[in-house]
Each structure stands twice: as C-alpha cells, then as structure tokens.
Design a protein around this motif. Structure first.
Motif, short mmCIF file in Angstrom:
data_model
loop_
_atom_site.label_atom_id
_atom_site.label_comp_id
_atom_site.label_asym_id
_atom_site.label_seq_id
_atom_site.Cartn_x
_atom_site.Cartn_y
_atom_site.Cartn_z
N PHE A 194 -12.62 8.05 7.48
CA PHE A 194 -11.56 7.70 6.51
C PHE A 194 -10.17 8.06 7.03
N VAL A 195 -9.29 7.10 6.87
CA VAL A 195 -7.86 7.32 7.11
C VAL A 195 -7.14 6.76 5.88
N TYR A 196 -6.26 7.53 5.27
CA TYR A 196 -5.50 7.07 4.11
C TYR A 196 -4.35 6.21 4.67
N SER A 197 -4.77 5.04 5.10
CA SER A 197 -3.91 4.17 5.91
C SER A 197 -3.17 3.17 5.04
N ILE A 218 -1.62 18.65 7.63
CA ILE A 218 -1.31 17.35 8.23
C ILE A 218 0.19 17.08 8.16
N GLU A 219 0.76 17.18 6.98
CA GLU A 219 2.21 16.96 6.87
C GLU A 219 2.72 17.43 5.52
N CYS A 220 4.05 17.63 5.47
CA CYS A 220 4.72 18.05 4.25
C CYS A 220 5.70 16.96 3.83
N GLU A 234 -3.21 13.32 17.46
CA GLU A 234 -3.74 14.56 16.88
C GLU A 234 -5.25 14.56 16.91
N ALA A 235 -5.84 15.73 17.03
CA ALA A 235 -7.29 15.86 16.81
C ALA A 235 -7.58 15.35 15.40
N PHE A 236 -8.59 14.47 15.27
CA PHE A 236 -8.93 13.90 13.97
C PHE A 236 -9.83 14.88 13.22
N PHE A 290 7.76 10.05 13.33
CA PHE A 290 8.58 10.32 12.14
C PHE A 290 8.62 9.13 11.17
N GLU A 291 7.51 8.92 10.52
CA GLU A 291 7.45 7.95 9.43
C GLU A 291 6.71 8.59 8.26
N GLY A 292 6.63 7.84 7.14
CA GLY A 292 5.90 8.32 5.97
C GLY A 292 5.24 7.15 5.29
N SER A 293 4.57 7.42 4.15
CA SER A 293 3.91 6.36 3.38
C SER A 293 2.94 5.53 4.22
N SER A 294 2.34 6.17 5.22
CA SER A 294 1.38 5.51 6.11
C SER A 294 1.99 4.38 6.92
N LYS A 295 3.31 4.38 7.10
CA LYS A 295 3.92 3.40 8.01
C LYS A 295 3.37 3.63 9.41
N GLY A 296 2.89 2.58 10.02
CA GLY A 296 2.35 2.70 11.38
C GLY A 296 0.99 3.37 11.43
N VAL A 297 0.36 3.60 10.27
CA VAL A 297 -0.98 4.21 10.25
C VAL A 297 -1.97 3.18 9.69
N ARG A 298 -2.98 2.85 10.48
CA ARG A 298 -4.00 1.89 10.09
C ARG A 298 -5.37 2.57 10.24
N THR A 311 -3.29 23.84 11.92
CA THR A 311 -2.89 22.42 11.97
C THR A 311 -3.55 21.83 13.22
N PRO A 312 -4.00 20.57 13.17
CA PRO A 312 -4.76 20.03 14.31
C PRO A 312 -3.94 20.04 15.60
N ALA A 313 -4.65 20.27 16.72
CA ALA A 313 -4.01 20.21 18.04
C ALA A 313 -3.41 18.83 18.23
N PHE A 342 -3.40 17.89 3.51
CA PHE A 342 -4.35 18.64 4.35
C PHE A 342 -5.62 17.82 4.54
N ARG A 343 -6.35 18.12 5.62
CA ARG A 343 -7.77 17.76 5.67
C ARG A 343 -8.54 19.04 5.93
N VAL A 344 -9.68 19.14 5.28
CA VAL A 344 -10.47 20.37 5.36
C VAL A 344 -11.52 20.18 6.46
N ASP A 384 9.89 14.90 11.03
CA ASP A 384 9.43 14.89 12.41
C ASP A 384 8.13 15.69 12.50
N LYS A 385 7.00 14.99 12.56
CA LYS A 385 5.70 15.68 12.45
C LYS A 385 5.47 16.70 13.57
N PRO A 386 5.79 16.38 14.86
CA PRO A 386 5.59 17.43 15.88
C PRO A 386 6.42 18.68 15.60
N1 LIG Z 1 -5.25 14.86 12.13
C1 LIG Z 1 -5.76 14.06 11.19
N2 LIG Z 1 -7.09 14.06 10.94
C2 LIG Z 1 -7.63 13.24 10.01
N3 LIG Z 1 -6.90 12.35 9.30
C3 LIG Z 1 -5.57 12.31 9.52
C4 LIG Z 1 -4.93 13.16 10.46
N4 LIG Z 1 -3.60 12.86 10.44
C5 LIG Z 1 -3.43 11.88 9.54
N5 LIG Z 1 -4.61 11.54 8.99
C6 LIG Z 1 -4.85 10.49 7.98
O1 LIG Z 1 -3.77 9.57 8.03
C7 LIG Z 1 -3.06 9.59 6.77
C8 LIG Z 1 -1.59 9.40 7.01
O2 LIG Z 1 -1.14 10.43 7.86
P1 LIG Z 1 0.12 11.33 7.50
O3 LIG Z 1 0.36 12.24 8.65
O4 LIG Z 1 -0.06 11.95 6.17
O5 LIG Z 1 1.28 10.24 7.50
P2 LIG Z 1 2.25 9.67 6.36
O6 LIG Z 1 3.53 10.41 6.56
O7 LIG Z 1 2.40 8.24 6.68
O8 LIG Z 1 1.62 9.93 5.02
C9 LIG Z 1 -3.44 10.92 6.14
O9 LIG Z 1 -3.30 10.84 4.74
C10 LIG Z 1 -4.88 11.08 6.59
O10 LIG Z 1 -5.79 10.28 5.85
#
Ligand SMILES: Nc1ncnc2c1ncn2[C@@H]1O[C@H](COP(=O)(O)OP(=O)(O)O)[C@@H](O)[C@H]1O
Ligand SMILES: [Mg+2]
Length: 331
Positions: free
Chosen positions: A223-226, A285-287, A186-188, A149-157, A122-124, A274-276, A107-109
């Motif tokens: 970039f998004v690791y989508s 970003i997530e664990c 989240e703040a990008f 609450f997903e992983g492996s970029s499910k629902g992330v494009r 961690t981003p707002a 993380f993102r720097v 659960d990311k929040p």
């Molecule tokens: N706040 C953020 N700022 C910038 N990129 C983000 C942020 N949150 C997620 N991303 C991008 O989206 C990708 C997937 O998000 P993440 O939260 O890691 O979900 P998942 O559990 O699907 O891996 C990250 O690897 C990153 O590239």
C-alpha cells in the motif's frame, strides 16, 4: 475581528503541459468557502486573500488584523513560507507555523535529518539529483521514490514503491524530470499507516486523534497512499480511529508525534504521518504543518470528526490557539 484567509485556489482550467497533480495541494473554491464560513461563524469578517503575487496589494487593501494561513504557495521548496514571511515583514499576526518550520518540513530530507538527530525513528534514505544517481542507491528493496519537496501525494503513485533496479531508475527519472527536483529514495515500511493530528502550543500541545489509513484493495505490504488512492479514497481506503494497534504502539506514536511537533517548531496545528514497522516501531514519514482542512476530505477534519469534533469546532480550536499565542484572546 478582520481575519484574512490566505489560500491558493485550484484553477478551473489547469495548463495541460503540467503534471496532472500540479495543483493537488491547492484548495477547491468549495473548500475555501466552507473554511471561510467556519471562521466567519465566530463573528469575524473574512476577506479571502489569493496567495499569488497579488497578495502583497490585497493585504494592504484589506487590512486584516490577523491571517488564517492555508497558502501552499507556488514554486520551490520555500513556497509555503512566502505568505508567513510577508506577514512578518508587514507586522500582521497569523495562524500556523512560521517560515522556518514550513521550509524545513516541506523538504523531506531536511526534516528527516533533524528528526533522526533526536533519535526519532525514520526510514533510511538517499537523495538522487538525476537518474545517474540511482546507481549509487544502496538500500535494500523495496524502496519508495518521492519528490523531495511536495505534498498531497504529488509525484507519488502506487508505482513509486520500487522492487527492482529498473523500477527505481524509472521512478527517479519520473520525479526528477517531471517535478524538476531531487528525488528522495526511502526504505519502504510495509506496516500500518497512521497519521497523528496535533493541536495547541507549548505544554498545551496535545494529540487530537490518531487515524489508521486502511487499504481496501491491497495489503499494507504494497500500500501507498498515492495520488490514485487519494483521488478514489472512498473505494480504496477506510479510516480507523483509533488505529487497531496495541496500546504500547499508540503511546509511542503519541510520544513521537508530540516530540517531532516540538522539535520542528510546529505551531497551532499539524498532522504527522508514520508507518509502523514489523517491530511495532512508528517510523516518521513526514510532518504537515499545513494539513488540508477541507471538510469531509482532509485527513485532519476526518479524524477530528471521528473523535467528535465537528469541522467548525476544529477551525475554532486552531484559530483559538493561534489568537491565544498572540495574546489576542484569553488562552
Ligand atoms: N518510507 C515509506 N514507507 C512506506 N510508505 C511510504 C513511505 N514514504 C511514503 N510512503 C507512502 O506514500 C504516501 C505519501 O508519502 P508522503 O511522504 O506522506 O508524501 P506527501 O507529502 O505527498 O503526503 C504516504 O502516505 C505513505 O503511504
Ligand atoms: Mg503525507
């Protein structure tokens, strides 16, 4: 020893009404076979335990002494905890984190609130239950919209990074309606993406490696690791181990990753993303306490390979930490 391998295997023929990435977190039959072979190569019997409802009977029939848990589970934000909770109920020791850690990190929040409470950056963020909540989001653009609450970029494009009110609304609608759960907005953070692998327990927990995900076809600003990127990773990204970042930033990444690993109660192994930011501050970003272990595909095996740890040795190390934690082998 008899070590059950608990896992969810990708269905050969997924039902068409589900999102295209509905089974993204599950392991391919080939990945399961390779992980099973790696465990077996240390002299163990390794029955595979399919992690559906049938696992209750399978565990009784197979009588494992220990379970290596890869199961992502199905349904809801506690799904990763189902198999470990069952094993605890039955008194069977297992590798990896416990049910509470698996729930909190999925659960990311919830994870971000805990991480922020110990002052790790961690981003707002805001959460939206449905599209009407998008109006109230008061974060500056760009933002990213993800399932809570997903992983492996499910629902992330790539389109999950939103720069207008209209795009934000559209992505909140996409997540809440298609994935049946809250969206986290989240703040990008437009800087380098780094994932940190950790293995071990207690004072022996250590950073196995850090890996920068370097986009090939766009800049870090967008970039998004989508899902699209991960499915076409050979063309879309390259991996840099160690990341091309100043030593002070690497040291801070290591400090944050180990601190967050301990704070969230991770065991044996995890991968933390993380993102720097522009100031060189690693933003959590997530664990992932159940990171993919597929050789040649999962980020943790790729990173391990780059620091000279072959797949078999990685699996052996994780198993060793887990068995040692239970006093089943010398530490
Ligand atoms: N706040 C953020 N700022 C910038 N990129 C983000 C942020 N949150 C997620 N991303 C991008 O989206 C990708 C997937 O998000 P993440 O939260 O890691 O979900 P998942 O559990 O699907 O891996 C990250 O690897 C990153 O590239
Ligand atoms: Mg991630």
């Amino acid at each position: 020893m008899r070590i059950g391998l608990a896992c969810n295997v990708k269905p050969a023929d997924p039902p068409g009404h589900l999102p295209e990435d509905a089974f993204e977190e599950f392991d391919s039959p080939d990945a399961v076979a390779q992980i099973r072979d790696a465990i077996a190569s240390f002299g163990h019997d390794v029955p595979v335990l399919a992690a559906g409802p049938g696992i209750v009977d399978a565990v009784r029939e197979e009588r494992p002494d220990f379970v290596f848990n890869l199961a992502e589970g199905t349904g809801g934000r506690c799904r990763e905890a189902h198999v470990p909770a069952l094993l605890e109920l039955l008194g069977i020791p297992y590798a990896g984190s416990d049910p509470l850690t698996l729930c909190v990190t999925l659960d990311k929040p919830v994870a971000k609130r805990l991480v922020a409470s110990e002052r790790f950056p961690t981003p707002a963020f805001r959460t939206c239950r449905d599209v009407s909540d998008a109006e109230a989001v008061d974060l500056p653009f760009p933002v990213i919209v993800k399932p809570a609450f997903e992983g492996s970029s499910k629902g992330v494009r790539l389109a999950s990074r939103a720069t207008t009110d209209g795009a934000l609304r559209e992505m909140v609608r996409f997540v809440t309606e298609r994935y049946g759960q809250e969206a986290i907005v989240e703040a990008f953070v437009p800087g380098p993406e780094v994932t940190v692998g950790i293995v071990g327990n207690g004072s022996g927990a250590r950073v196995l490696g850090m890996m920068e995900i370097v986009p090939k076809t766009m800049s870090n600003d967008t970039f998004v690791y989508s899902l699209e990127v991960k499915r076409d990773w050979e063309n879309q990204v390259s991996y840099r181990v160690p990341p091309a970042l100043p030593a002070a930033v690497l040291a801070e990444l290591s400090r944050c990753a180990l601190g967050i690993y301990r704070l969230l109660g991770c065991r044996d192994f995890s991968r933390i993303d993380f993102r720097v930011d522009r100031d060189g501050v690693p933003q959590f970003i997530e664990c992932n306490p159940l990171p993919g272990l597929c050789p040649g595909y999962g980020d943790l095996p790729i990173m391990a390979g780059a620091v000279g740890i072959p797949h078999r040795a990685l699996i052996g190390e994780i198993l060793g930490h887990a068995l040692a934690r239970h006093g089943m082998v010398p530490a």
